[in-house]
Scaffold this active site. Structure first.
Site, short mmCIF file in Angstrom:
data_model
loop_
_atom_site.label_atom_id
_atom_site.label_comp_id
_atom_site.label_asym_id
_atom_site.label_seq_id
_atom_site.Cartn_x
_atom_site.Cartn_y
_atom_site.Cartn_z
N LYS A 169 78.20 -8.67 -28.87
CA LYS A 169 78.35 -8.71 -30.37
C LYS A 169 79.55 -10.02 -30.90
CE LYS A 169 76.36 -5.17 -30.07
NZ LYS A 169 75.41 -4.86 -30.99
N SER A 170 78.72 -11.03 -30.43
CA SER A 170 79.64 -12.03 -30.80
C SER A 170 78.58 -12.93 -31.35
CB SER A 170 80.13 -12.74 -30.10
OG SER A 170 78.94 -13.33 -28.92
N GLY A 171 77.01 -12.70 -31.86
CA GLY A 171 76.05 -13.40 -32.69
C GLY A 171 75.00 -13.34 -32.02
N THR A 172 74.61 -12.58 -30.47
CA THR A 172 73.61 -12.51 -29.17
C THR A 172 72.63 -13.36 -30.38
OG1 THR A 172 75.08 -11.35 -28.31
CG2 THR A 172 72.47 -12.32 -27.62
N THR A 173 71.82 -12.08 -31.25
CA THR A 173 70.63 -12.35 -31.86
C THR A 173 70.85 -12.93 -33.54
OG1 THR A 173 71.11 -9.57 -32.42
CG2 THR A 173 69.51 -10.04 -33.50
N TYR A 225 81.28 -18.43 -32.88
CA TYR A 225 81.18 -17.44 -34.12
C TYR A 225 81.05 -18.43 -35.52
CZ TYR A 225 78.82 -13.16 -37.46
OH TYR A 225 78.55 -12.78 -38.25
N HIS A 243 73.86 -12.06 -21.10
CA HIS A 243 75.68 -11.56 -21.22
C HIS A 243 76.66 -11.79 -19.38
CE1 HIS A 243 75.29 -9.56 -25.14
NE2 HIS A 243 74.73 -8.47 -25.06
N SER A 293 83.03 -5.00 -33.74
CA SER A 293 81.41 -4.79 -33.75
C SER A 293 80.88 -4.22 -32.15
CB SER A 293 80.93 -6.06 -33.88
OG SER A 293 79.81 -6.40 -34.12
N ARG A 336 75.32 -5.70 -38.57
CA ARG A 336 75.87 -4.41 -40.04
C ARG A 336 76.41 -5.61 -41.02
NH1 ARG A 336 81.67 -3.47 -39.17
NH2 ARG A 336 82.27 -4.78 -37.87
#
Ligand SMILES: Nc1ncnc2c1ncn2[C@@H]1O[C@H](COP(=O)(O)OS(=O)(=O)O)[C@@H](OP(=O)(O)O)[C@H]1O
Length: 320
Positions: A64-68, A217, A129, A159, A283
């Site tokens: 949830k740190s901006g991987t995508t 991020y 991860h 997140s 999100r």
């Protein structure tokens, strides 16, 4: 001594656990970090079987740190000769970034399909991860480059909390947020303790800057061009003058922006093979949403833990 026992002893069986207990125990500690049993299986398989190549690029993130986002940026950057960023059918416009840049420990054995990594064209782009100490030794010892991304713990936590509730709408169950927050602070979160994860890669990036690039991020959000430049220098794939003149940098940032990716058909309608709806990875994509949820006490708690853990490391988060 009898050997007739065919099932595990009762204390190792999970089927008689109460639902409440199962919910609390759905993550386990392995090599000092927390994760789900199926992911542990994936991590062990990676450690035993993944053969790194010197040209590999592995994105490592705290969940949830901006991987995508970074998967999409890396894919666009590294493949820009093969796929012009001006292409109407660019892979990022029709596939979710998690499909284009698979997680090592997810694809290996969690969804039952082992991709033929050896057939991927070089440089292979992969993600994980897993904390530094638990990376496959091949990865640690090869010339493989590691791009690390983390995010401030407040937004990361919110997140994660949303994701774990699998909700995209406002959620009012304050008790469960408190319960999860308490665990997060104690280090119990997926791939946590959060601070150990970040600190280990931070130290590696200082000791071995050609091997590990440390990104945040918040810095990516605030100064994306500068961070993109750091990324291209680290990966030795700098933009040419012609590329800069014809707007490739802006086009990459635009294509990979939250606004663009989150509105694509593929990211609103489809699912990953692991079952998550693609929309769950998008999100708000903002810095500071924690302000809508955190009490003063929660902020103070996280500050105290962060200061204590990062003391003397030179590492600081931005909370703008
Ligand atoms: N393109 C882009 N730009 C900026 N931010 C983005 C982008 N794509 C996803 N996001 C936001 O990243 C959060 C999801 O984190 P991850 O992608 O690391 O999730 S995961 O670990 O892969 O499950 C999640 O953050 P929150 O909105 O704060 O929950 C996403 O909205």
């Amino acid at each position: 001594m009898t050997t007739s026992q065919t099932s595990p002893p009762k204390y190792l069986q999970e089927d008689s656990l109460s639902e409440e207990c199962k919910k609390l125990l759905d993550i386990y500690k392995y090599q000092g970090f927390w994760t789900s049993p199926r992911l542990i299986q994936g991590v062990i398989a990676c450690q035993q079987q993944f053969q790194a190549q010197d040209t590999d690029i592995i994105l490592v993130t705290t969940p949830k740190s901006g991987t995508t986002w970074l998967k999409s940026l890396l894919f666009a950057l590294v493949n820009r000769t093969k796929h012009s960023v001006f292409e109407q059918n660019h892979p990022l416009l029709v596939k979710n970034p998690h499909v284009l840049v698979p997680f090592l420990e997810h694809t290996l054995y969690v969804d039952g399909q082992v991709p033929d990594f050896a057939s991927f064209t070089s440089p292979r782009l992969l993600a994980t991860h897993v904390p530094f100490a638990s990376l496959p030794k091949f990865v640690q010892n090869s010339e493989t480059k590691l791009v690390y991304l983390c995010r401030n713990p407040r937004d990361t936590f919110i997140s994660m909390w949303y994701f774990s509730n699998n909700l995209r709408l406002d959620h009012k169950d304050i008790n469960s947020i408190e319960q999860m927050f308490d665990l997060f602070c104690k280090g119990v979160s997926i791939y946590g303790p959060f601070w150990d994860h970040v600190l280990d890669y931070w130290k590696q990036s200082i000791e071995n800057p050609n091997k590990v690039l440390f990104l945040m991020y918040e810095e990516m959000k605030e100064k994306p061009k500068i961070q993109l430049k750091r990324l291209t220098e680290f990966l030795e794939c700098q933009f040419s003058i012609e590329e800069e003149n014809c707007g490739v940098v802006d086009e990459i940032l635009k294509m990979c922006s939250f606004e663009n990716l989150s509105n694509l058909k593929v990211n609103t309608n489809e699912k990953l093979s692991t079952g998550e709806g693609n929309e769950t990875f998008f999100r708000k994509g903002k810095i500071g949403d924690w302000k809508n949820y955190f009490t003063v006490e929660m902020s103070e708690n996280l500050n105290r833990i962060t200061e204590q853990k990062f003391n003397g490391s030179g590492l600081k988060f931005l909370y703008t």
